[in-house]
Write a protein that holds these residues in place. Structure first.
Motif, PDB file in Angstrom:
ATOM      1  N   ILE A 177      34.329   9.799  32.449  1.00 24.59           N
ATOM      2  CA  ILE A 177      35.114  10.299  33.586  1.00 24.59           C
ATOM      3  C   ILE A 177      36.418   9.522  33.725  1.00 24.59           C
ATOM      4  CG2 ILE A 177      35.175  10.468  36.111  1.00 24.59           C
ATOM      5  CD1 ILE A 177      32.149  11.036  35.997  1.00 24.59           C
ATOM      6  N   LYS A 178      36.322   8.207  33.580  1.00 24.88           N
ATOM      7  CA  LYS A 178      37.517   7.360  33.706  1.00 24.88           C
ATOM      8  C   LYS A 178      38.500   7.635  32.567  1.00 24.88           C
ATOM      9  CE  LYS A 178      35.574   3.442  36.296  1.00 24.88           C
ATOM     10  NZ  LYS A 178      34.476   4.169  36.937  1.00 24.88           N
ATOM     11  N   MET A 179      37.974   7.828  31.353  1.00 28.21           N
ATOM     12  CA  MET A 179      38.835   8.127  30.213  1.00 28.21           C
ATOM     13  C   MET A 179      39.556   9.459  30.409  1.00 28.21           C
ATOM     14  SD  MET A 179      36.609   6.854  26.921  1.00 28.21           S
ATOM     15  CE  MET A 179      37.828   7.467  25.760  1.00 28.21           C
ATOM     16  N   GLN A 180      38.830  10.458  30.904  1.00 24.31           N
ATOM     17  CA  GLN A 180      39.439  11.768  31.137  1.00 24.31           C
ATOM     18  C   GLN A 180      40.571  11.676  32.164  1.00 24.31           C
ATOM     19  OE1 GLN A 180      35.862  13.944  32.196  1.00 24.31           O
ATOM     20  NE2 GLN A 180      35.753  14.911  30.180  1.00 24.31           N
ATOM     21  N   LYS A 181      40.365  10.867  33.184  1.00 24.17           N
ATOM     22  CA  LYS A 181      41.399  10.709  34.213  1.00 24.17           C
ATOM     23  C   LYS A 181      42.665  10.089  33.621  1.00 24.17           C
ATOM     24  CE  LYS A 181      42.283   8.823  38.807  1.00 24.17           C
ATOM     25  NZ  LYS A 181      41.689   8.157  39.996  1.00 24.17           N
ATOM     26  N   ILE A 182      42.479   9.066  32.786  1.00 16.46           N
ATOM     27  CA  ILE A 182      43.628   8.404  32.165  1.00 16.46           C
ATOM     28  C   ILE A 182      44.340   9.346  31.200  1.00 16.46           C
ATOM     29  CG2 ILE A 182      44.332   6.519  30.640  1.00 16.46           C
ATOM     30  CD1 ILE A 182      43.638   5.623  33.468  1.00 16.46           C
ATOM     31  N   ILE A 183      43.586  10.100  30.403  1.00 10.76           N
ATOM     32  CA  ILE A 183      44.188  11.041  29.444  1.00 10.76           C
ATOM     33  C   ILE A 183      45.012  12.097  30.172  1.00 10.76           C
ATOM     34  CG2 ILE A 183      43.675  12.863  27.761  1.00 10.76           C
ATOM     35  CD1 ILE A 183      41.244  11.133  26.911  1.00 10.76           C
ATOM     36  N   LYS A 184      44.471  12.628  31.276  1.00 12.62           N
ATOM     37  CA  LYS A 184      45.210  13.628  32.061  1.00 12.62           C
ATOM     38  C   LYS A 184      46.496  13.025  32.631  1.00 12.62           C
ATOM     39  CE  LYS A 184      41.278  16.535  33.373  1.00 12.62           C
ATOM     40  NZ  LYS A 184      40.409  17.009  34.480  1.00 12.62           N
ATOM     41  N   ALA A 185      46.425  11.759  33.006  1.00 10.04           N
ATOM     42  CA  ALA A 185      47.623  11.089  33.526  1.00 10.04           C
ATOM     43  C   ALA A 185      48.666  10.924  32.432  1.00 10.04           C
ATOM     44  CB  ALA A 185      47.238   9.720  34.104  1.00 10.04           C
ATOM     45  N   PHE A 186      48.237  10.575  31.220  1.00 10.55           N
ATOM     46  CA  PHE A 186      49.164  10.483  30.090  1.00 10.55           C
ATOM     47  C   PHE A 186      49.871  11.821  29.879  1.00 10.55           C
ATOM     48  CE2 PHE A 186      46.546   6.869  28.145  1.00 10.55           C
ATOM     49  CZ  PHE A 186      47.504   5.923  28.438  1.00 10.55           C
ATOM     50  N   GLU A 187      49.100  12.900  29.859  1.00  6.14           N
ATOM     51  CA  GLU A 187      49.676  14.238  29.625  1.00  6.14           C
ATOM     52  C   GLU A 187      50.648  14.615  30.739  1.00  6.14           C
ATOM     53  OE1 GLU A 187      46.063  16.559  29.130  1.00  6.14           O
ATOM     54  OE2 GLU A 187      46.424  16.643  26.958  1.00  6.14           O
ATOM     55  N   LYS A 188      50.290  14.281  31.965  1.00  6.20           N
ATOM     56  CA  LYS A 188      51.143  14.621  33.115  1.00  6.20           C
ATOM     57  C   LYS A 188      52.472  13.875  33.060  1.00  6.20           C
ATOM     58  CE  LYS A 188      51.370  14.259  38.162  1.00  6.20           C
ATOM     59  NZ  LYS A 188      50.625  13.826  39.397  1.00  6.20           N
ATOM     60  N   TYR A 189      52.404  12.567  32.869  1.00  2.00           N
ATOM     61  CA  TYR A 189      53.617  11.752  32.941  1.00  2.00           C
ATOM     62  C   TYR A 189      54.477  11.826  31.682  1.00  2.00           C
ATOM     63  CZ  TYR A 189      51.465   9.836  37.141  1.00  2.00           C
ATOM     64  OH  TYR A 189      50.888   9.689  38.386  1.00  2.00           O
ATOM     65  N   LEU A 190      53.869  12.168  30.543  1.00  2.00           N
ATOM     66  CA  LEU A 190      54.637  12.311  29.304  1.00  2.00           C
ATOM     67  C   LEU A 190      55.043  13.769  29.064  1.00  2.00           C
ATOM     68  CD1 LEU A 190      52.674   9.944  26.884  1.00  2.00           C
ATOM     69  CD2 LEU A 190      54.933   9.554  27.881  1.00  2.00           C
ATOM     70  N   HIS A 191      54.558  14.662  29.930  1.00  4.11           N
ATOM     71  CA  HIS A 191      54.880  16.091  29.830  1.00  4.11           C
ATOM     72  C   HIS A 191      54.489  16.659  28.463  1.00  4.11           C
ATOM     73  CE1 HIS A 191      57.095  15.444  33.552  1.00  4.11           C
ATOM     74  NE2 HIS A 191      57.806  14.502  32.951  1.00  4.11           N
ATOM     75  N   VAL A 192      53.275  16.343  28.047  1.00  6.28           N
ATOM     76  CA  VAL A 192      52.785  16.829  26.753  1.00  6.28           C
ATOM     77  C   VAL A 192      51.339  17.301  26.902  1.00  6.28           C
ATOM     78  CG1 VAL A 192      54.242  15.280  25.390  1.00  6.28           C
ATOM     79  CG2 VAL A 192      51.934  14.548  26.049  1.00  6.28           C
ATOM     80  N   THR A 193      50.918  18.094  25.925  1.00  7.62           N
ATOM     81  CA  THR A 193      49.507  18.447  25.800  1.00  7.62           C
ATOM     82  C   THR A 193      49.023  17.836  24.498  1.00  7.62           C
ATOM     83  OG1 THR A 193      49.805  20.544  26.988  1.00  7.62           O
ATOM     84  CG2 THR A 193      47.827  20.320  25.609  1.00  7.62           C
ATOM     85  N   LEU A 194      48.162  16.860  24.601  1.00 11.90           N
ATOM     86  CA  LEU A 194      47.700  16.145  23.419  1.00 11.90           C
ATOM     87  C   LEU A 194      46.802  17.026  22.558  1.00 11.90           C
ATOM     88  CD1 LEU A 194      46.859  12.680  25.064  1.00 11.90           C
ATOM     89  CD2 LEU A 194      48.972  13.393  23.947  1.00 11.90           C
ATOM     90  N   ASP A 195      46.990  16.931  21.260  1.00 11.33           N
ATOM     91  CA  ASP A 195      46.195  17.729  20.312  1.00 11.33           C
ATOM     92  C   ASP A 195      44.833  17.066  20.141  1.00 11.33           C
ATOM     93  OD1 ASP A 195      46.653  18.768  16.810  1.00 11.33           O
ATOM     94  OD2 ASP A 195      45.114  19.226  18.312  1.00 11.33           O
ATOM     95  N   LYS A 196      43.832  17.619  20.829  1.00  6.37           N
ATOM     96  CA  LYS A 196      42.493  17.008  20.831  1.00  6.37           C
ATOM     97  C   LYS A 196      41.789  17.108  19.485  1.00  6.37           C
ATOM     98  CE  LYS A 196      42.888  16.481  25.366  1.00  6.37           C
ATOM     99  NZ  LYS A 196      44.047  17.286  25.717  1.00  6.37           N
ATOM    100  N   GLU A 197      42.289  17.935  18.577  1.00  3.37           N
ATOM    101  CA  GLU A 197      41.648  18.120  17.282  1.00  3.37           C
ATOM    102  C   GLU A 197      42.267  17.253  16.184  1.00  3.37           C
ATOM    103  OE1 GLU A 197      38.907  19.933  16.972  1.00  3.37           O
ATOM    104  OE2 GLU A 197      39.072  20.302  19.120  1.00  3.37           O
ATOM    105  N   SER A 198      43.353  16.574  16.499  1.00 11.78           N
ATOM    106  CA  SER A 198      44.064  15.814  15.473  1.00 11.78           C
ATOM    107  C   SER A 198      43.395  14.472  15.192  1.00 11.78           C
ATOM    108  CB  SER A 198      45.516  15.561  15.901  1.00 11.78           C
ATOM    109  OG  SER A 198      45.570  14.662  16.997  1.00 11.78           O
ATOM    110  N   TYR A 199      43.637  13.961  13.990  1.00  9.53           N
ATOM    111  CA  TYR A 199      43.094  12.647  13.626  1.00  9.53           C
ATOM    112  C   TYR A 199      43.796  11.556  14.415  1.00  9.53           C
ATOM    113  CZ  TYR A 199      41.401   8.831  10.691  1.00  9.53           C
ATOM    114  OH  TYR A 199      40.794   7.695  10.240  1.00  9.53           O
ATOM    115  N   GLU A 200      45.087  11.759  14.732  1.00  5.55           N
ATOM    116  CA  GLU A 200      45.820  10.782  15.527  1.00  5.55           C
ATOM    117  C   GLU A 200      45.171  10.629  16.903  1.00  5.55           C
ATOM    118  OE1 GLU A 200      48.489  12.171  12.367  1.00  5.55           O
ATOM    119  OE2 GLU A 200      47.236  13.211  13.832  1.00  5.55           O
ATOM    120  N   TYR A 201      44.700  11.758  17.461  1.00  3.73           N
ATOM    121  CA  TYR A 201      44.031  11.711  18.765  1.00  3.73           C
ATOM    122  C   TYR A 201      42.720  10.944  18.655  1.00  3.73           C
ATOM    123  CZ  TYR A 201      41.948  13.289  23.161  1.00  3.73           C
ATOM    124  OH  TYR A 201      41.360  13.332  24.407  1.00  3.73           O
ATOM    125  N   SER A 202      42.001  11.174  17.562  1.00  7.51           N
ATOM    126  CA  SER A 202      40.740  10.470  17.332  1.00  7.51           C
ATOM    127  C   SER A 202      40.971   8.966  17.287  1.00  7.51           C
ATOM    128  CB  SER A 202      40.103  10.956  16.023  1.00  7.51           C
ATOM    129  OG  SER A 202      38.947  10.219  15.716  1.00  7.51           O
TER     130      SER A 202
END
Length: 279
Positions: A177-202
């Motif tokens: 839950i805490k990780m999801q909150k931080i990830i959503k904050a990253f996407e919000k403040y960086l104005h991006v949608t992170l590619d959840k399927e990419s190796y970089e995301y992994s």
């Protein structure tokens, strides 16, 4: 066993008895071989099959790029870790270790050393994993002739911790839950949608999971300032938008978890976010 695809002279794709793809490795296993030729089973040193399609795809990519010896060593380290920890580890550990060991080997050949800024935390919070890392480095040095030390043992421990099925005293659901909150904050403040399927995301998630575990379990922070560190200053200057995003993330962690990002946290998060956002 037939060859369905050649990745290089030392790795091929075949199929098991259930007709599922497997990666088969061995020195010279595909040399002067064609598609649908029989595999010389005496040359086989490793057979790998991962459940996740994304992980299996990455395995095939790495097998085509990395000498089979790194997978053999990674497999031995993984089996030793499972035995000592008496727990299952995420199957992606094999990939992360093989990839990391190859990278470390190439750096060692060039005389490049990377200090592990989280080494003290790793020793403190993950003693068993660090001991596994020390044994792993001894194995790597003997087989590959490298001169890797404690810093690399810490990096290996880092990968093991991140692939453990449980997080010790950390509630897995709470951590998620805490990780999801931080990830959503990253996407919000960086104005991006992170590619959840990419190796970089992994790879980013590996570091984020470690960071969150440290954040939840730490009662005191004694990380030194990196204000005089040239690499840290270069990263902060080059990725101003990410650093500004981390200012907001730090405000969240301070409010919710009573934890303020250290310079070390920022340095690693900037590196991984830059790879992910700019890939």
């Amino acid at each position: 066993m037939l060859i369905y695809k050649k990745l290089n002279n030392n790795a091929i794709i075949s199929k098991d008895e259930n007709h599922k793809e497997i990666v088969v490795m061995g020195k010279g296993i595909a040399f002067k071989k064609d598609i649908y030729d029989e595999v010389d089973e005496e040359l086989i040193t490793g057979i790998y099959a991962l459940k996740s399609k994304n992980q299996q795809s990455k395995l095939q990519q790495l097998a085509s790029e990395i000498p089979y010896e790194f997978f053999a060593i990674a497999s031995d380290i993984t089996m030793n870790a499972k035995k000592i920890l008496e727990s299952e580890l995420d199957e992606g550990l094999l990939l992360h270790l093989a990839d990391h060991l190859h990278y470390s080997y190439e750096k060692d050949k060039k005389g490049i050393k990377t200090p592990n800024l989280m080494l003290n935390e790793i020793k403190q919070f993950y003693k068993k994993e660090f001991e596994i890392g020390i044994a792993a480095i001894g194995l790597v040095n003997r087989r590959l002739g490298t001169r890797l030390g404690e810093d690399e043992a810490g990096f290996i421990a880092f990968h093991i911790v991140s692939c453990e099925s449980t997080s010790g005293t950390i509630d897995a659901n709470d951590l998620l839950i805490k990780m999801q909150k931080i990830i959503k904050a990253f996407e919000k403040y960086l104005h991006v949608t992170l590619d959840k399927e990419s190796y970089e995301y992994s790879r980013f998630i590996i570091h984020l999971k470690f960071f969150m575990t440290k954040m939840i379990t730490s009662t005191s922070r004694n990380d030194k300032s990196l204000s005089d560190d040239s690499l840290y200053q270069m990263l902060v200057e080059k990725y101003k938008n990410i650093n500004e995003c981390l200012d907001k993330i730090s405000a969240i962690t301070l409010l919710d978890f009573n934890y303020e990002l250290t310079d070390t946290d920022r340095m690693y998060l900037i590196i991984h976010l830059a790879r992910l956002v700019n890939k």
